[in-house]
Write an enzyme that holds these catalytic residues in place. Sequence first.
Site, PDB file in Angstrom:
ATOM      1  N   GLY A 149       4.047   0.073   7.671  1.00  0.00           N
ATOM      2  CA  GLY A 149       5.041   0.996   7.223  1.00  0.00           C
ATOM      3  C   GLY A 149       6.085   0.394   6.204  1.00  0.00           C
ATOM      4  O   GLY A 149       7.264   0.450   6.621  1.00  0.00           O
ATOM      5  N   TYR A 150       5.691   0.246   5.367  1.00  0.00           N
ATOM      6  CA  TYR A 150       6.683  -0.578   4.220  1.00  0.00           C
ATOM      7  C   TYR A 150       6.770   0.405   2.903  1.00  0.00           C
ATOM      8  O   TYR A 150       7.829   0.885   2.814  1.00  0.00           O
ATOM      9  CB  TYR A 150       6.046  -1.694   3.708  1.00  0.00           C
ATOM     10  CG  TYR A 150       6.700  -3.010   4.608  1.00  0.00           C
ATOM     11  CD1 TYR A 150       7.026  -2.732   5.706  1.00  0.00           C
ATOM     12  CD2 TYR A 150       6.572  -4.187   4.129  1.00  0.00           C
ATOM     13  CE1 TYR A 150       7.393  -3.855   6.902  1.00  0.00           C
ATOM     14  CE2 TYR A 150       6.679  -5.408   4.783  1.00  0.00           C
ATOM     15  CZ  TYR A 150       7.510  -5.203   6.055  1.00  0.00           C
ATOM     16  OH  TYR A 150       7.851  -6.216   6.865  1.00  0.00           O
ATOM     17  N   SER A 173       2.876  -6.145  -7.175  1.00  0.00           N
ATOM     18  CA  SER A 173       2.206  -6.210  -8.523  1.00  0.00           C
ATOM     19  C   SER A 173       2.643  -7.483  -9.395  1.00  0.00           C
ATOM     20  O   SER A 173       3.438  -8.447  -9.218  1.00  0.00           O
ATOM     21  CB  SER A 173       2.915  -5.044  -9.371  1.00  0.00           C
ATOM     22  OG  SER A 173       4.092  -5.232  -9.701  1.00  0.00           O
ATOM     23  N   GLU A 208       1.676 -13.294   5.008  1.00  0.00           N
ATOM     24  CA  GLU A 208       0.734 -12.530   4.314  1.00  0.00           C
ATOM     25  C   GLU A 208      -0.215 -13.444   3.654  1.00  0.00           C
ATOM     26  O   GLU A 208      -1.578 -13.104   3.468  1.00  0.00           O
ATOM     27  CB  GLU A 208       1.172 -11.331   3.778  1.00  0.00           C
ATOM     28  CG  GLU A 208       0.357 -10.336   3.185  1.00  0.00           C
ATOM     29  CD  GLU A 208       0.876  -9.285   2.269  1.00  0.00           C
ATOM     30  OE1 GLU A 208       0.060  -7.982   2.339  1.00  0.00           O
ATOM     31  OE2 GLU A 208       1.849  -9.282   1.984  1.00  0.00           O
TER      32      GLU A 208
END
Length: 383
Positions: free
Chosen positions: A116-117, A359, A234
């Site tokens: 939940g970011y 991005s 990650e």
Amino acid sequence: MDFGVAAEDEAFRVEARGWLGEHVGAVTERRAWERALGAGGWIGLGWGEGGYGNRTASLTQQVVWAEEYARAGAPPRCGHIGEKLLAPTLVAHGTAEQKARFLPPIAAGDELWCQGYSEPGAGSDLAGVRTRAVREGASYRITGQKIWTSLAHEADWCFVLARSEAGTRRHQGLSFLLVPMDQPGRIEVRPIRQMTGTSDFNEVFFDGAYARVEHVVGGEGNGWRVAMSLLGFERGVSTLAQQTGFAQELARVVRTARETGAVRDPVVRDGLVRLWAELRVMRWNALRTLGSTGDAGAPSVAKLLWGGWHQRLGELAVRVRGAAGGVGPVAWSASAPYEMDADQHLFLFSRADTIYGGSDEVQRTIIAERVLGLPLEPKGDMG
């Protein structure tokens, strides 16, 4: 530099390949597959000697497992967010009680997690989160919205970054909370339909959902530090498995080019060679930086490299198909408009590669500021 696998790791490779050969295809249900991995001892290889994972593996062996998993065509994981993101974060920042409660069910494949970011107004700018967590006795009450939440429709738990101190801004006053998803009337999950026809992402609405005080990781107000630590996990060993999958996709495109005769086009042939060479460079770069803690820009460089590479592969894949007979990326049949082949799915899904996970613009800013030491980019007021 020596990027080879040591002789003592070959036995591990043989064991991994043998186990995958027996089980891939035999277990098809997603949760059952996670439990099979847990029973086989393949979850938590990189957690260290804490006794919470199924077995301890060296960094090289973790790479071997990740690559063999991809080569075997094993199913996409629905437990990877818990194993690869939350678990290392708990190992680094969690209390003994939090580790004892949450790591064993992840290692067994019994509990699934989501992240939940991102929010509608705080995607790439994570410090602008508006979801709030208000302390009420032994619990926090959470109100707000998250978006692009992978696997939220299947998850048992969600780790949530929320603002727990009223009046704070940006990186201050945030907390990292572990929230149970089974709260009818307090948590609503709405799948987001993508142009591929699938719904891997979700909107999640929190309406007074609760999280226990003892389930705050790293202490109240330290959420930004914990969240950034998690993002560092990650892009580790899993990057090499991702590249193995990329190599399989590239090989498929090469086969198609040969079958259709598109390989005779010098532009297509040049594109294939470039993609092959760039993929090799990405592998050497990933191996060079694997396990490194001193290169602040390495994850951002890796993300920039593979995001653009994968998009170019998708574009070439449909170009090769088009050379065979004018088949475009969205030429679905009238009877089944959302059934597409692997190349069409690759083209459509890869459009998001330069956006999700940070991005390209954000990655370039990180490299500029943290590696090159250029002046900081002005940040707007996100509340």
